[in-house]
Design an enzyme around this catalytic site. Structure first.
Site, PDB file in Angstrom:
ATOM      1  N   LYS A 215       0.862  -1.195   0.000  1.00 35.88           N
ATOM      2  CA  LYS A 215       0.000   0.000   0.000  1.00 35.88           C
ATOM      3  C   LYS A 215       0.892   1.236   0.000  1.00 35.88           C
ATOM      4  CE  LYS A 215      -3.915   2.189   2.328  1.00 35.88           C
ATOM      5  NZ  LYS A 215      -3.865   2.943   3.577  1.00 35.88           N
ATOM      6  N   HIS A 234      -4.577   3.203  14.803  1.00 33.88           N
ATOM      7  CA  HIS A 234      -4.975   1.810  14.550  1.00 33.88           C
ATOM      8  C   HIS A 234      -3.793   0.894  14.866  1.00 33.88           C
ATOM      9  CE1 HIS A 234      -2.620   2.838  11.010  1.00 33.88           C
ATOM     10  NE2 HIS A 234      -2.497   1.549  10.757  1.00 33.88           N
ATOM     11  N   ASP A 236      -2.000  -2.684  13.180  1.00 31.87           N
ATOM     12  CA  ASP A 236      -2.017  -3.429  11.918  1.00 31.87           C
ATOM     13  C   ASP A 236      -2.548  -4.838  12.154  1.00 31.87           C
ATOM     14  OD1 ASP A 236      -0.959  -1.237  10.717  1.00 31.87           O
ATOM     15  OD2 ASP A 236       1.030  -2.076  10.341  1.00 31.87           O
ATOM     16  N   HIS A 290      -0.763   3.096  16.304  1.00 38.52           N
ATOM     17  CA  HIS A 290       0.001   4.145  15.626  1.00 38.52           C
ATOM     18  C   HIS A 290      -0.911   4.938  14.696  1.00 38.52           C
ATOM     19  CE1 HIS A 290       0.229   0.491  13.145  1.00 38.52           C
ATOM     20  NE2 HIS A 290       0.374   1.265  12.079  1.00 38.52           N
TER      21      HIS A 290
END
Length: 355
Positions: A215, A234, A236, A290
């Site tokens: 991404k 969020h 990962d 993060h």
């Protein structure tokens, strides 16, 4: 195709607006913690994201090798994120990957739209912007390009950028080399849990099934960076995430109750432990919260590669070897797909509760 409901953030940024649309403005409780990213990055006091030198990860000298592996493990336990240097991937290849992504995002928006994804139809690969898929209707100040990069037999090169011509070659080689690096890291983290060297690799899908999703995040200049986020807070979902960036600061980690800004470390790759390893290790390894800040001076671009287990084939749960009466399993068994749904549901609930 993209409707007028989802303008590209780049188009907003270059339109000359002085104030950002309200759907990009973060809630008040978040705004209190958003500062100037350049000032934040210059701060020397307080905790700093660890830098781990991998040069000796496979040294013939046992003491030297163990010291390197112990440092990696400690960073995974204490932080769940680190800058890795001497990772074995040539600097020249990293520069090619970054140049290829930059050239693509330098194309006019109309050109990039030819690669637009269609999230409503479930076509998530391609060029996109965040849709308001949470109850609060918030948007993030970023555009992106997303595609599967590895294994080679599972990817669809027809949707990869044709411009620049080096995109496919550089990205393919980078994915191959990252896959080797992921194996090395997983083997060290397996040993760190007292498991056999290949165990974690097997538990996340092995060479056949572990997916590397690329991404490229494009964060345009923002006229009111103190009100927006490039990426909201969020963790990962991946097993591991590897991140390159164009040396413009933006990444912040929530460590010991405070937001810590990651420094820009030349020739490094940022590595996150994701939820998948946190679950398998029963939280011995951390998946750290993060987020990404934006600024009004420089475009920031980051290249994130998420190493993800197959969606349905594996049940993610704490491994029996890391569970005991004193430390019972923290997580219920779920497939990767169920874990994603669980996170989306919780996020929606949190947003509704906040209203």
């Amino acid at each position: 195709m993209v409707t007028s409901m989802t303008p590209r953030v780049e188009s907003l940024s270059s339109s000359g607006i002085q104030a950002i649309p309200k759907e990009y403005v973060r809630p008040q409780e978040e705004l209190n913690s958003i500062g100037n990213i350049f000032e934040e990055e210059r701060k020397e006091e307080g905790p700093q994201v660890p830098t781990i030198d991998l040069k000796n990860i496979e040294s013939d000298d046992e003491a030297v090798r163990e010291k390197c592996r112990e440092e990696l493990k400690r960073a995974a336990v204490e932080w769940g994120v680190m800058h890795v240097v001497n990772h074995g991937i040539p600097d020249e290849l990293l520069e090619r990957v970054k140049e290829a992504g930059k050239v693509f995002f330098d194309l006019p928006v109309e050109e990039k739209e030819k690669y637009a994804n269609d999230q409503a139809l479930g076509k998530i690969q391609g060029y996109g912007s965040k849709l308001a898929n949470n109850a609060s209707g918030q948007l993030e100040w970023e555009d992106y390009f997303f595609h599967l990069a590895y294994p080679e037999d599972k990817r669809d090169i027809s949707i990869w950028p044709k411009t620049p011509t080096d995109y496919i070659a550089a990205t393919s080689e980078y994915a191959r080399q990252l896959r080797k690096l992921a194996s090395k890291v997983l083997s060290v983290l397996s040993l760190g849990l007292g498991l056999e060297e290949g165990r974690l690799e097997k538990e996340v899908g092995g060479l056949e099934e572990l997916l590397l999703q690329m991404k490229i995040n494009y964060y345009p200049i923002c006229p009111q960076p103190e009100l927006a986020l490039g990426v909201e807070a969020h963790t990962d979902i991946s097993a591991l995430t590897f991140i390159l960036h164009n040396m413009v600061p933006g990444l912040q980690l929530f460590y010991q109750g405070k937001w810590v800004t990651a420094k820009c470390v030349p020739n490094s790759i940022i590595m996150h432990i994701g939820d998948t390893l946190e679950i398998l290790s029963n939280r011995k390894y951390k998946s750290i919260l993060h987020r990404g800040l934006v600024n009004k001076e420089k475009v920031r671009i980051s290249w994130a590669v998420f190493c993800e287990p197959p969606k349905e084939k594996i049940i993610l749960k704490p491994l029996p070897e890391v569970v005991s009466e004193e430390e019972p399993a923290i997580f219920p068994p779920r497939t990767f797909a169920q874990h994603i749904q669980h996170k989306l549901f919780r996020k929606t609930q949190d947003a509704l509760d906040a209203k």
